[in-house]
Design a protein around this motif. Structure first.
Motif, PDB file in Angstrom:
ATOM      1  N   ALA A  28       0.838  -1.214   0.000  1.00  0.00           N
ATOM      2  CA  ALA A  28       0.000   0.000   0.000  1.00  0.00           C
ATOM      3  C   ALA A  28       0.861   1.247   0.000  1.00  0.00           C
ATOM      4  O   ALA A  28       0.630   2.189  -0.760  1.00  0.00           O
ATOM      5  CB  ALA A  28      -0.936  -0.005   1.202  1.00  0.00           C
ATOM      6  N   ARG A  29       1.897   1.261   0.847  1.00  0.00           N
ATOM      7  CA  ARG A  29       2.795   2.420   0.901  1.00  0.00           C
ATOM      8  C   ARG A  29       3.536   2.589  -0.414  1.00  0.00           C
ATOM      9  O   ARG A  29       3.708   3.684  -0.926  1.00  0.00           O
ATOM     10  CB  ARG A  29       3.802   2.242   2.045  1.00  0.00           C
ATOM     11  N   ARG A  30       3.997   1.468  -0.960  1.00  0.00           N
ATOM     12  CA  ARG A  30       4.734   1.494  -2.221  1.00  0.00           C
ATOM     13  C   ARG A  30       3.881   2.058  -3.346  1.00  0.00           C
ATOM     14  O   ARG A  30       4.301   2.947  -4.082  1.00  0.00           O
ATOM     15  CB  ARG A  30       5.177   0.067  -2.577  1.00  0.00           C
ATOM     16  N   ILE A 140      10.737   2.050  -3.940  1.00  0.00           N
ATOM     17  CA  ILE A 140      11.477   0.797  -4.126  1.00  0.00           C
ATOM     18  C   ILE A 140      11.854   0.162  -2.786  1.00  0.00           C
ATOM     19  O   ILE A 140      11.899  -1.065  -2.663  1.00  0.00           O
ATOM     20  CB  ILE A 140      12.743   1.045  -4.971  1.00  0.00           C
ATOM     21  N   ASP A 141      12.089   0.989  -1.773  1.00  0.00           N
ATOM     22  CA  ASP A 141      12.511   0.496  -0.457  1.00  0.00           C
ATOM     23  C   ASP A 141      11.331  -0.176   0.245  1.00  0.00           C
ATOM     24  O   ASP A 141      10.692   0.396   1.127  1.00  0.00           O
ATOM     25  CB  ASP A 141      13.060   1.659   0.370  1.00  0.00           C
ATOM     26  N   GLY A 146      15.646   1.992   4.733  1.00  0.00           N
ATOM     27  CA  GLY A 146      16.547   3.044   4.278  1.00  0.00           C
ATOM     28  C   GLY A 146      17.642   2.570   3.350  1.00  0.00           C
ATOM     29  O   GLY A 146      18.531   3.346   2.999  1.00  0.00           O
ATOM     30  N   VAL A 147      17.595   1.298   2.932  1.00  0.00           N
ATOM     31  CA  VAL A 147      18.575   0.722   2.029  1.00  0.00           C
ATOM     32  C   VAL A 147      17.838  -0.061   0.952  1.00  0.00           C
ATOM     33  O   VAL A 147      16.933  -0.840   1.255  1.00  0.00           O
ATOM     34  CB  VAL A 147      19.551  -0.218   2.772  1.00  0.00           C
ATOM     35  N   ASP A 150      19.011  -5.751  -3.887  1.00  0.00           N
ATOM     36  CA  ASP A 150      18.714  -6.227  -5.234  1.00  0.00           C
ATOM     37  C   ASP A 150      17.317  -6.837  -5.333  1.00  0.00           C
ATOM     38  O   ASP A 150      16.627  -6.657  -6.338  1.00  0.00           O
ATOM     39  CB  ASP A 150      19.777  -7.205  -5.730  1.00  0.00           C
ATOM     40  N   TRP A 151      16.848  -7.544  -4.297  1.00  0.00           N
ATOM     41  CA  TRP A 151      15.515  -8.144  -4.377  1.00  0.00           C
ATOM     42  C   TRP A 151      14.439  -7.070  -4.500  1.00  0.00           C
ATOM     43  O   TRP A 151      13.410  -7.282  -5.161  1.00  0.00           O
ATOM     44  CB  TRP A 151      15.246  -9.047  -3.170  1.00  0.00           C
ATOM     45  N   GLU A 152      14.681  -5.899  -3.899  1.00  0.00           N
ATOM     46  CA  GLU A 152      13.694  -4.819  -3.987  1.00  0.00           C
ATOM     47  C   GLU A 152      13.673  -4.223  -5.391  1.00  0.00           C
ATOM     48  O   GLU A 152      12.599  -3.864  -5.895  1.00  0.00           O
ATOM     49  CB  GLU A 152      14.012  -3.743  -2.941  1.00  0.00           C
ATOM     50  N   LEU A 153      14.829  -4.120  -6.012  1.00  0.00           N
ATOM     51  CA  LEU A 153      14.869  -3.630  -7.385  1.00  0.00           C
ATOM     52  C   LEU A 153      14.149  -4.586  -8.331  1.00  0.00           C
ATOM     53  O   LEU A 153      13.529  -4.160  -9.304  1.00  0.00           O
ATOM     54  CB  LEU A 153      16.320  -3.433  -7.830  1.00  0.00           C
TER      55      LEU A 153
END
Length: 220
Positions: A28-30, A140-141, A146-147, A150-153
């Protein structure tokens, strides 16, 4: 250019492993952050999400019921009011997907109806400002630590405007800027904002020699 069969997006198969439960927890935030980011790249007075491509084509002076009708990208931008680099990319990527010379300044009705939504979303993400880079980092985070990893990308909103291959290219470019990290990808916000503009522009411009669409499933 090597042409590949187009396939609707939906998240590519990647080598990255997504921590269980994180995407659903922060979806939801994303999505809220990302939708605000895209809207901010288009005229505030024109919420394109409330109109079909046919509606937009008509608002730009085209005849949505006439197969041979066409509009210019200048006419289109009277409605969208994109910044110049985003407009130029919209023209380039629309022509690319339409199989036309990249500098063609008109778009026919049939091509517009097929390609507009995907191409506009890609253009909105091209040439991001510092503020837009900060917003896309937040989108993306997924775990909010705060970091960016690669899995998030691989599993975030990047799938809405990049192919799996492009995401992998972007990861490689971030690695080159921090060789000490080895194969790990852990990008803090300040470094993401510093490099993202140049990296995403290069990756997206390179896409105009392929016919893949965002989210296509590619194995590495």
């Amino acid at each position: 250019c090597h042409r590949r069969q187009k396939r609707p997006g939906g998240g590519g198969r990647t080598s990255a492993s997504e921590p269980e439960g994180r995407t659903s927890t922060f979806s939801a935030r994303r999505q809220s952050a990302y939708q605000a980011f895209v809207r901010g790249s288009v005229a505030a007075a024109f919420d394109h999400q409330n109109f079909t491509p046919a509606d937009i084509f008509s608002r730009c002076g085209g005849n949505a019921d006439e197969h041979e009708s066409s509009i210019t990208f200048a006419q289109l931008n009277e409605v969208l009011k994109l910044a110049k680099p985003k407009l130029e990319y919209l023209q380039r990527i629309t022509n690319h997907h339409s199989g036309l010379p990249l500098d063609t300044d008109t778009v026919a009705r049939d091509k517009f109806l097929v390609h507009f939504e995907v191409c506009l979303n890609m253009a909105a993400n091209f040439d991001p400002s510092r503020s837009e880079s900060e917003q896309i980092f937040d989108a993306i985070d997924l775990d909010g630590n705060g970091v960016v990893e690669d899995w998030e990308l691989h599993h975030s909103v990047t799938n809405d405007f990049l192919t799996s291959r492009q995401v992998q290219e972007m990861i490689k470019k971030f690695r080159r800027r921090n060789p000490r990290a080895g194969k790990r990808v852990e990008i803090r916000k300040e470094n993401f904002v510093r490099y993202y503009h140049d990296i995403v522009n290069e990756v997206m411009m390179n896409a105009t020699c392929r016919t893949e669409v965002p989210g296509v499933d590619i194995a590495f």
